[in-house]
Design a protein around this motif. Structure first.
Motif, PDB file in Angstrom:
ATOM      1  N   ALA A  21       0.875  -0.992   0.230  1.00  0.00           N
ATOM      2  CA  ALA A  21       0.093   0.140   0.221  1.00  0.00           C
ATOM      3  C   ALA A  21       1.189   0.996   0.130  1.00  0.00           C
ATOM      4  O   ALA A  21       0.875   1.475   0.862  1.00  0.00           O
ATOM      5  N   ASN A  22       0.692   1.592  -1.181  1.00  0.00           N
ATOM      6  CA  ASN A  22       2.457   2.626  -1.186  1.00  0.00           C
ATOM      7  C   ASN A  22       1.522   4.308  -1.875  1.00  0.00           C
ATOM      8  O   ASN A  22       0.711   4.341  -3.138  1.00  0.00           O
ATOM      9  N   GLY A  23       0.694   4.452  -1.298  1.00  0.00           N
ATOM     10  CA  GLY A  23       0.124   6.204  -1.438  1.00  0.00           C
ATOM     11  C   GLY A  23       1.647   7.167  -1.340  1.00  0.00           C
ATOM     12  O   GLY A  23       2.218   6.851  -1.538  1.00  0.00           O
ATOM     13  N   THR A  24       0.964   8.253  -1.455  1.00  0.00           N
ATOM     14  CA  THR A  24       1.884   9.360  -1.046  1.00  0.00           C
ATOM     15  C   THR A  24       1.297  11.162  -0.311  1.00  0.00           C
ATOM     16  O   THR A  24       0.115  10.368  -0.445  1.00  0.00           O
ATOM     17  N   ALA A  25       2.409  11.816   0.097  1.00  0.00           N
ATOM     18  CA  ALA A  25       1.549  12.754   0.806  1.00  0.00           C
ATOM     19  C   ALA A  25       0.323  13.378   0.092  1.00  0.00           C
ATOM     20  O   ALA A  25      -0.613  14.052   0.530  1.00  0.00           O
ATOM     21  N   ASP A  26       0.669  13.489  -1.544  1.00  0.00           N
ATOM     22  CA  ASP A  26      -0.999  13.999  -2.414  1.00  0.00           C
ATOM     23  C   ASP A  26      -1.743  13.076  -2.570  1.00  0.00           C
ATOM     24  O   ASP A  26      -2.719  13.308  -2.575  1.00  0.00           O
ATOM     25  N   LYS A  27      -1.654  12.320  -2.593  1.00  0.00           N
ATOM     26  CA  LYS A  27      -2.866  11.206  -2.725  1.00  0.00           C
ATOM     27  C   LYS A  27      -2.167  10.074  -1.984  1.00  0.00           C
ATOM     28  O   LYS A  27      -1.838   9.065  -2.122  1.00  0.00           O
ATOM     29  N   THR A  53       4.962  -3.310   2.732  1.00  0.00           N
ATOM     30  CA  THR A  53       4.714  -1.447   2.720  1.00  0.00           C
ATOM     31  C   THR A  53       3.525  -1.428   2.992  1.00  0.00           C
ATOM     32  O   THR A  53       2.736  -1.764   2.783  1.00  0.00           O
ATOM     33  N   MET A  54       3.508  -0.240   3.942  1.00  0.00           N
ATOM     34  CA  MET A  54       2.699   1.011   4.099  1.00  0.00           C
ATOM     35  C   MET A  54       3.185   1.973   4.745  1.00  0.00           C
ATOM     36  O   MET A  54       3.692   1.805   4.853  1.00  0.00           O
ATOM     37  N   ASN A  55       2.634   2.995   3.270  1.00  0.00           N
ATOM     38  CA  ASN A  55       3.092   4.016   3.740  1.00  0.00           C
ATOM     39  C   ASN A  55       2.534   5.091   3.108  1.00  0.00           C
ATOM     40  O   ASN A  55       1.431   5.133   2.221  1.00  0.00           O
ATOM     41  N   TYR A  56       1.386   6.155   3.317  1.00  0.00           N
ATOM     42  CA  TYR A  56       0.931   7.334   3.939  1.00  0.00           C
ATOM     43  C   TYR A  56      -0.382   6.562   3.001  1.00  0.00           C
ATOM     44  O   TYR A  56      -1.307   6.977   2.562  1.00  0.00           O
ATOM     45  N   VAL A  57      -1.128   5.862   4.604  1.00  0.00           N
ATOM     46  CA  VAL A  57      -2.371   5.592   4.318  1.00  0.00           C
ATOM     47  C   VAL A  57      -3.000   5.725   5.611  1.00  0.00           C
ATOM     48  O   VAL A  57      -2.683   5.818   7.315  1.00  0.00           O
ATOM     49  N   SER A  58      -4.435   6.758   5.662  1.00  0.00           N
ATOM     50  CA  SER A  58      -5.225   6.952   7.324  1.00  0.00           C
ATOM     51  C   SER A  58      -6.127   5.998   6.731  1.00  0.00           C
ATOM     52  O   SER A  58      -6.995   5.266   6.027  1.00  0.00           O
ATOM     53  N   ILE A  59      -6.237   6.255   8.075  1.00  0.00           N
ATOM     54  CA  ILE A  59      -7.155   5.098   8.432  1.00  0.00           C
ATOM     55  C   ILE A  59      -8.401   5.107   9.559  1.00  0.00           C
ATOM     56  O   ILE A  59      -7.952   5.579  11.206  1.00  0.00           O
ATOM     57  N   ARG A  60      -9.542   5.400   9.633  1.00  0.00           N
ATOM     58  CA  ARG A  60     -10.340   6.316  10.092  1.00  0.00           C
ATOM     59  C   ARG A  60     -12.029   5.644  10.608  1.00  0.00           C
ATOM     60  O   ARG A  60     -12.482   4.945   9.764  1.00  0.00           O
ATOM     61  N   HIS A  61     -12.203   6.023  11.231  1.00  0.00           N
ATOM     62  CA  HIS A  61     -13.644   5.548  11.805  1.00  0.00           C
ATOM     63  C   HIS A  61     -13.901   4.196  12.375  1.00  0.00           C
ATOM     64  O   HIS A  61     -15.180   3.562  12.036  1.00  0.00           O
ATOM     65  N   PHE A  81       3.617  15.754   9.131  1.00  0.00           N
ATOM     66  CA  PHE A  81       1.951  15.801   9.642  1.00  0.00           C
ATOM     67  C   PHE A  81       1.461  16.436   8.430  1.00  0.00           C
ATOM     68  O   PHE A  81       0.280  16.377   8.463  1.00  0.00           O
ATOM     69  N   SER A  82       2.326  17.149   7.261  1.00  0.00           N
ATOM     70  CA  SER A  82       1.213  18.311   6.512  1.00  0.00           C
ATOM     71  C   SER A  82      -0.049  17.456   5.743  1.00  0.00           C
ATOM     72  O   SER A  82      -1.083  17.781   5.615  1.00  0.00           O
ATOM     73  N   TRP A  83       0.151  16.376   5.162  1.00  0.00           N
ATOM     74  CA  TRP A  83      -0.793  15.658   5.041  1.00  0.00           C
ATOM     75  C   TRP A  83      -2.173  14.543   5.296  1.00  0.00           C
ATOM     76  O   TRP A  83      -3.069  14.241   4.416  1.00  0.00           O
ATOM     77  N   THR A  84      -2.021  15.018   6.687  1.00  0.00           N
ATOM     78  CA  THR A  84      -2.897  13.852   7.454  1.00  0.00           C
ATOM     79  C   THR A  84      -4.360  14.780   7.682  1.00  0.00           C
ATOM     80  O   THR A  84      -4.101  16.464   7.310  1.00  0.00           O
ATOM     81  N   TYR A  85      -4.988  13.995   7.923  1.00  0.00           N
ATOM     82  CA  TYR A  85      -6.755  14.969   7.961  1.00  0.00           C
ATOM     83  C   TYR A  85      -6.568  14.952   9.539  1.00  0.00           C
ATOM     84  O   TYR A  85      -7.379  16.192   9.163  1.00  0.00           O
ATOM     85  N   ALA A  86      -6.058  14.774  10.276  1.00  0.00           N
ATOM     86  CA  ALA A  86      -5.796  15.709  11.683  1.00  0.00           C
ATOM     87  C   ALA A  86      -4.929  16.852  11.776  1.00  0.00           C
ATOM     88  O   ALA A  86      -5.795  17.807  11.617  1.00  0.00           O
ATOM     89  N   LYS A  87      -4.051  17.124  10.581  1.00  0.00           N
ATOM     90  CA  LYS A  87      -3.608  18.511  10.175  1.00  0.00           C
ATOM     91  C   LYS A  87      -4.898  19.133   9.672  1.00  0.00           C
ATOM     92  O   LYS A  87      -5.124  20.277   9.468  1.00  0.00           O
ATOM     93  N   SER A  88      -5.439  18.490   8.538  1.00  0.00           N
ATOM     94  CA  SER A  88      -6.477  19.662   7.695  1.00  0.00           C
ATOM     95  C   SER A  88      -7.445  20.155   9.043  1.00  0.00           C
ATOM     96  O   SER A  88      -8.511  20.624   9.151  1.00  0.00           O
ATOM     97  N   LYS A  89      -8.401  18.977   9.827  1.00  0.00           N
ATOM     98  CA  LYS A  89      -9.204  19.648  10.740  1.00  0.00           C
ATOM     99  C   LYS A  89      -8.532  20.269  12.177  1.00  0.00           C
ATOM    100  O   LYS A  89      -9.321  20.656  13.374  1.00  0.00           O
ATOM    101  N   GLY A  90      -7.284  20.897  12.034  1.00  0.00           N
ATOM    102  CA  GLY A  90      -7.068  21.781  12.968  1.00  0.00           C
ATOM    103  C   GLY A  90      -6.637  20.827  14.672  1.00  0.00           C
ATOM    104  O   GLY A  90      -6.229  21.457  14.888  1.00  0.00           O
ATOM    105  N   ALA A  91      -6.040  19.960  14.752  1.00  0.00           N
ATOM    106  CA  ALA A  91      -6.205  18.556  15.789  1.00  0.00           C
ATOM    107  C   ALA A  91      -4.177  19.094  16.056  1.00  0.00           C
ATOM    108  O   ALA A  91      -3.822  19.612  16.993  1.00  0.00           O
TER     109      ALA A  91
END
Length: 415
Positions: free
Chosen positions: A101-107, A181-189, A404-414
């Motif tokens: 699972a190879n993501g990127t900061a943009d994707k 590999t796990m890179n740039y992966v977000s797991i939510r809810h 961590f600029s790519w993360t959901y947490a950053k986008s929500k002000g955490a």
């Protein structure tokens, strides 16, 4: 024209034969998949790729079995159905299988709930928040590395998976085991229940070896722990956990890898930022936590910095802690873990603490307690007094938050 008739029939028959052939070894992947039908269920027994041009759906317990590799392209979104107990939606990478699972900061690659209104090309939806937990299971990676298990067993069934499913076994003797590999992966809810008090972690790592690469991982709004290590030796970097219902980072069974440049952010129902247990058997292993930022929450009932229990062994260095309550602590839970501290098997260095109101010195957040049946604290000088040598008051340190600029947490002000 008639002389071409038979060859055309032959070609048509060949195409029909190929398109209708069965594949008993695993799912057949349409090279031009239909978004309505991209539902994953059951076992993946041969190599498979999830593309980013459709939203994939996870229905029930989906297992990548030994010998198979699941490849997930950058920017892919996987939405999981709700489910409880044996029907909980979860992705398992069994021993001998791999995930690439190879993501990127943009994707980044995103695992979320079917209830999330996130669309293709987006990094987040608009209808769920960090307080929406338990809407599906989580991701479980199992390997063949060593784990310190009760009775010195060589393998064990991972928590969150019914004992009847042998794909839930983890453990072995190969600390260099490679689960992918796990890179740039977000797991939510995630974190749905499979029984009374038994929920699935956001990311579970059972005896995962150093051949596996795990970095740039985010877990948000899980009912149970964010990330939990059961033994193994895999190194993890740039991990962030936010607003989980139990512990952010949880270590068990003599995990012996390094967790570096990572962040634990407590939510309004979180427990510990760090919960660390030692070996369950005679095998000893020592973790390293290096460059960690702990962000507390003053509204949660518990909200501790760290709980070190059951003969915990390892090193906690270059830690920055901020935002905790005055009564939050870093706790040696009993005399067994205090003895490991005395013996040099558990060590602390370079802690910086942003002092809560009412706390006058950084050393005061460090506390030693006695376990059940124990009547006397064994450290003299006390754990609190000794902490003066590694803990100072300040407002910086820990992880490099720019990672961590790519993360959901950053986008929500955490952050």
């Amino acid at each position: 024209m008639k002389k071409f008739f038979l060859p055309l029939i032959a070609i048509f028959a060949l195409v029909l034969s190929v398109s209708c052939s069965s594949n008993d070894d695993g799912p057949i992947i349409d090279p031009d998949p239909d978004p309505v039908n991209n539902k994953l269920s059951g076992q993946i027994t041969s190599d498979m790729t999830l593309t980013n041009d459709v939203i994939w759906e996870l229905d029930g317990r989906v297992t990548v079995t030994s010998g198979a590799t699941l490849t997930i392209n950058e920017g892919t979104i996987i939405k999981a159905y709700a489910g409880q107990e044996a029907s909980a939606a979860v992705l398992i990478v069994a021993r001998g299988a791999k995930i690439e699972a190879n993501g990127t900061a943009d994707k980044p690659i995103i695992f979320t709930s079917i209830a999330d209104n996130i669309a293709l090309g987006q990094k987040s939806g608009t209808n769920l928040t960090e307080n929406d937990r338990g809407l599906w299971g989580g991701v479980i990676i199992l390997g063949k590395a060593k784990a310190s298990l009760s009775g010195d067993a060589l393998e064990n069934q991972i928590e969150g998976i019914p004992a009847s499913d042998t794909n839930g076994l983890y453990g072995g003797s190969d600390n260099a085991d490679d689960s992918g590999t796990m890179n740039y992966v977000s797991i939510r809810h995630g974190g749905t229940s499979i029984g009374d008090g038994n929920e699935i972690n956001g990311l579970t790592l059972g005896a995962v070896g150093t051949g596996t690469s795990i970095s740039n991982i985010e877990v948000v709004a899980n009912v149970d722990d964010g990330i939990e290590w059961f033994g193994g030796s895999v190194n993890v970097s740039n991990a962030i956990v936010w607003a989980c219902g139990d512990d952010a980072l949880d270590i068990d069974e003599a995990y012996s890898g390094t967790i570096s440049n990572s962040v634990a952010i407590l939510g309004n129902v979180s427990d510990h930022a760090l919960e660390i247990d030692g070996p369950a058997g005679s095998l000893e292993g020592r973790f390293t936590l290096d460059g960690i930022t702990l962000i507390g929450n003053t509204t949660t009932e518990n909200g501790e910095y760290a709980d070190l229990r059951d003969r915990a062994m390892g090193t906690l260095k270059n830690i920055y802690a901020v935002g905790f309550k005055a009564d939050s602590d870093v706790e040696l839970d009993n005399n067994a873990v205090a003895q490991n501290f005395l013996d040099g098997k558990l060590s602390f260095s370079n802690w910086t603490v942003s002092l809560p109101n009412g706390v006058t010195e950084a050393k005061n957040i460090f506390a030693e307690k006695t376990g059940e049946g124990e009547s006397q604290i064994i450290l003299n000088p006390t754990f609190t007094e000794r902490a003066a040598s590694w803990a100072t008051a300040g407002n910086s340190g820990g992880a490099n938050l720019s990672s961590f600029s790519w993360t959901y947490a950053k986008s929500k002000g955490a952050l």
